[in-house]
Design a protein around this motif. Sequence first.
Motif, mmCIF file in Angstrom:
data_model
loop_
_atom_site.group_PDB
_atom_site.id
_atom_site.type_symbol
_atom_site.label_atom_id
_atom_site.label_comp_id
_atom_site.label_asym_id
_atom_site.label_seq_id
_atom_site.Cartn_x
_atom_site.Cartn_y
_atom_site.Cartn_z
ATOM 1 N N PHE A 1 0.919 -1.207 0.029
ATOM 2 C CA PHE A 1 -0.044 -0.014 -0.153
ATOM 3 C C PHE A 1 0.689 1.598 -0.041
ATOM 4 O O PHE A 1 0.566 2.086 -0.766
ATOM 5 C CB PHE A 1 -0.986 0.087 1.082
ATOM 6 C CG PHE A 1 -1.937 -1.096 1.260
ATOM 7 C CD1 PHE A 1 -2.381 -1.794 0.197
ATOM 8 C CD2 PHE A 1 -2.508 -1.998 2.268
ATOM 9 C CE1 PHE A 1 -3.292 -2.676 0.054
ATOM 10 C CE2 PHE A 1 -3.562 -2.648 2.335
ATOM 11 C CZ PHE A 1 -4.166 -3.248 1.223
ATOM 12 N N VAL B 1 -0.501 -1.585 -4.755
ATOM 13 C CA VAL B 1 -1.980 -1.992 -4.798
ATOM 14 C C VAL B 1 -2.680 -0.852 -3.998
ATOM 15 O O VAL B 1 -2.102 -0.200 -3.075
ATOM 16 C CB VAL B 1 -2.059 -3.482 -4.071
ATOM 17 C CG1 VAL B 1 -3.530 -4.008 -4.549
ATOM 18 C CG2 VAL B 1 -1.112 -4.379 -4.139
ATOM 19 N N SER B 2 -3.789 -0.438 -4.502
ATOM 20 C CA SER B 2 -4.541 0.546 -3.575
ATOM 21 C C SER B 2 -4.972 -0.077 -2.437
ATOM 22 O O SER B 2 -5.703 -1.144 -2.308
ATOM 23 C CB SER B 2 -5.733 1.356 -4.525
ATOM 24 O OG SER B 2 -6.442 0.257 -5.103
ATOM 25 N N PRO B 3 -5.080 0.643 -1.328
ATOM 26 C CA PRO B 3 -5.387 0.116 -0.024
ATOM 27 C C PRO B 3 -6.962 0.176 0.040
ATOM 28 O O PRO B 3 -7.685 1.033 -0.635
ATOM 29 C CB PRO B 3 -4.904 1.212 1.001
ATOM 30 C CG PRO B 3 -4.582 2.337 0.348
ATOM 31 C CD PRO B 3 -4.395 2.037 -1.091
ATOM 32 N N PRO B 4 -7.535 -0.593 0.700
ATOM 33 C CA PRO B 4 -9.061 -0.750 1.121
ATOM 34 C C PRO B 4 -9.467 0.765 1.590
ATOM 35 O O PRO B 4 -9.021 1.341 2.523
ATOM 36 C CB PRO B 4 -9.232 -1.957 1.943
ATOM 37 C CG PRO B 4 -7.852 -1.978 2.633
ATOM 38 C CD PRO B 4 -6.988 -1.854 1.710
ATOM 39 N N THR B 5 -10.939 1.093 1.193
ATOM 40 C CA THR B 5 -11.392 2.482 1.843
ATOM 41 C C THR B 5 -11.599 2.165 3.304
ATOM 42 O O THR B 5 -11.659 1.052 3.813
ATOM 43 C CB THR B 5 -12.742 2.616 1.152
ATOM 44 O OG1 THR B 5 -13.730 1.248 1.470
ATOM 45 C CG2 THR B 5 -12.639 2.808 -0.458
ATOM 46 N N HIS B 6 -11.974 3.141 3.949
ATOM 47 C CA HIS B 6 -12.058 3.163 5.248
ATOM 48 C C HIS B 6 -13.391 2.454 5.778
ATOM 49 O O HIS B 6 -13.246 1.755 6.808
ATOM 50 C CB HIS B 6 -12.199 4.693 5.932
ATOM 51 C CG HIS B 6 -12.576 4.650 7.476
ATOM 52 N ND1 HIS B 6 -13.808 5.229 8.155
ATOM 53 C CD2 HIS B 6 -11.719 4.222 8.629
ATOM 54 C CE1 HIS B 6 -13.917 5.034 9.249
ATOM 55 N NE2 HIS B 6 -12.733 4.495 9.351
ATOM 56 N N HIS C 1 -14.596 0.152 3.773
ATOM 57 C CA HIS C 1 -14.315 -1.511 3.895
ATOM 58 C C HIS C 1 -13.567 -2.043 5.035
ATOM 59 O O HIS C 1 -13.985 -3.116 5.615
ATOM 60 C CB HIS C 1 -13.524 -1.811 2.573
ATOM 61 C CG HIS C 1 -12.966 -3.075 2.181
ATOM 62 N ND1 HIS C 1 -13.420 -3.639 0.747
ATOM 63 C CD2 HIS C 1 -12.521 -4.214 2.873
ATOM 64 C CE1 HIS C 1 -12.978 -4.888 1.138
ATOM 65 N NE2 HIS C 1 -12.361 -5.149 2.269
ATOM 66 N N MET C 2 -12.614 -1.502 5.533
ATOM 67 C CA MET C 2 -12.050 -1.660 6.733
ATOM 68 C C MET C 2 -12.861 -1.779 8.013
ATOM 69 O O MET C 2 -12.771 -2.720 8.893
ATOM 70 C CB MET C 2 -10.905 -0.565 7.005
ATOM 71 C CG MET C 2 -9.609 -0.544 6.259
ATOM 72 S SD MET C 2 -8.728 -2.162 6.183
ATOM 73 C CE MET C 2 -8.235 -2.126 8.015
#
Lengths: 138, 115
Positions: free
Chosen positions: B36, B41-46, B48-49
């Motif tokens: 990240f 790779v693009s990190p998961p959204t808030h 999603h987390m």
Amino acid sequence: MSQSQEQPEYQHRVLPPHISTFWWLEKGSYFAFILRELSCVFVAWFVVYLLLLVRAVGQGDAAYQQFLAWSATPLILLVNIVSLLSLVFHAVTFFAAAPQAMVVKVGPNKVPGSLVLAGHYAGWVAASAVVCWLLLGA
Amino acid sequence: MVRQHSEPYLWLLFSAGGVLSAMLMPSLLLLFGIAFPLGWVSPPTHEHMLTVLGNPPTGLVLLGLCVLSLFHSAHRFRHTLHDAARLAHPMIAVLCYGTAVAASAFAAYLLWQVS
């Protein structure tokens, strides 16, 4: 060491042999042992890092973005690269010890060590796949 | 302090934490610590987390990972101090396992907060 007549057979040497503080630099296998043992520091660091992530997510989007930006700073990036190398070394050495530590029996037969080892690696791949699926997929 | 009869249980926690940390930590660290930040790779959204961490089984697995890994780490650190640096003061064990207990409680609190 010469034994005088008065001393009983079982008497030990009183003085312990001198061991250098840097004994683990003397041989490659000693150094690997220390590298393996020190992986516990990086395991602990990862728990701290994970908890900081969990806390940031709990605090909201701004804190989460700040955590991601902090992770990209050179120092933290370097610490995490070293940590990853150490964690992979930890995983490989821990799995390598598993066939000796675990005796798996199916009925009366002992499962061969190579299968126990392969099982651990399969578990590692499966766990990593689930992590990636949970975070990147769905 | 830490008596001889507690050793087998400590080794059990050490093994469980060792296996769990080996299985889960490399992939998590590769993603959050390297992939990240470097933009692989693009990190998961808030959002999603929050969904992932709010899922009770995930929370339990993460709690197990934290608690067992902390004991694994404390036990190995104590033994490394003993074997490599030849330090065997009783306070070392108290500090190692005490830190693990305190950090475990903090982990439970944080994971409970996001669930």
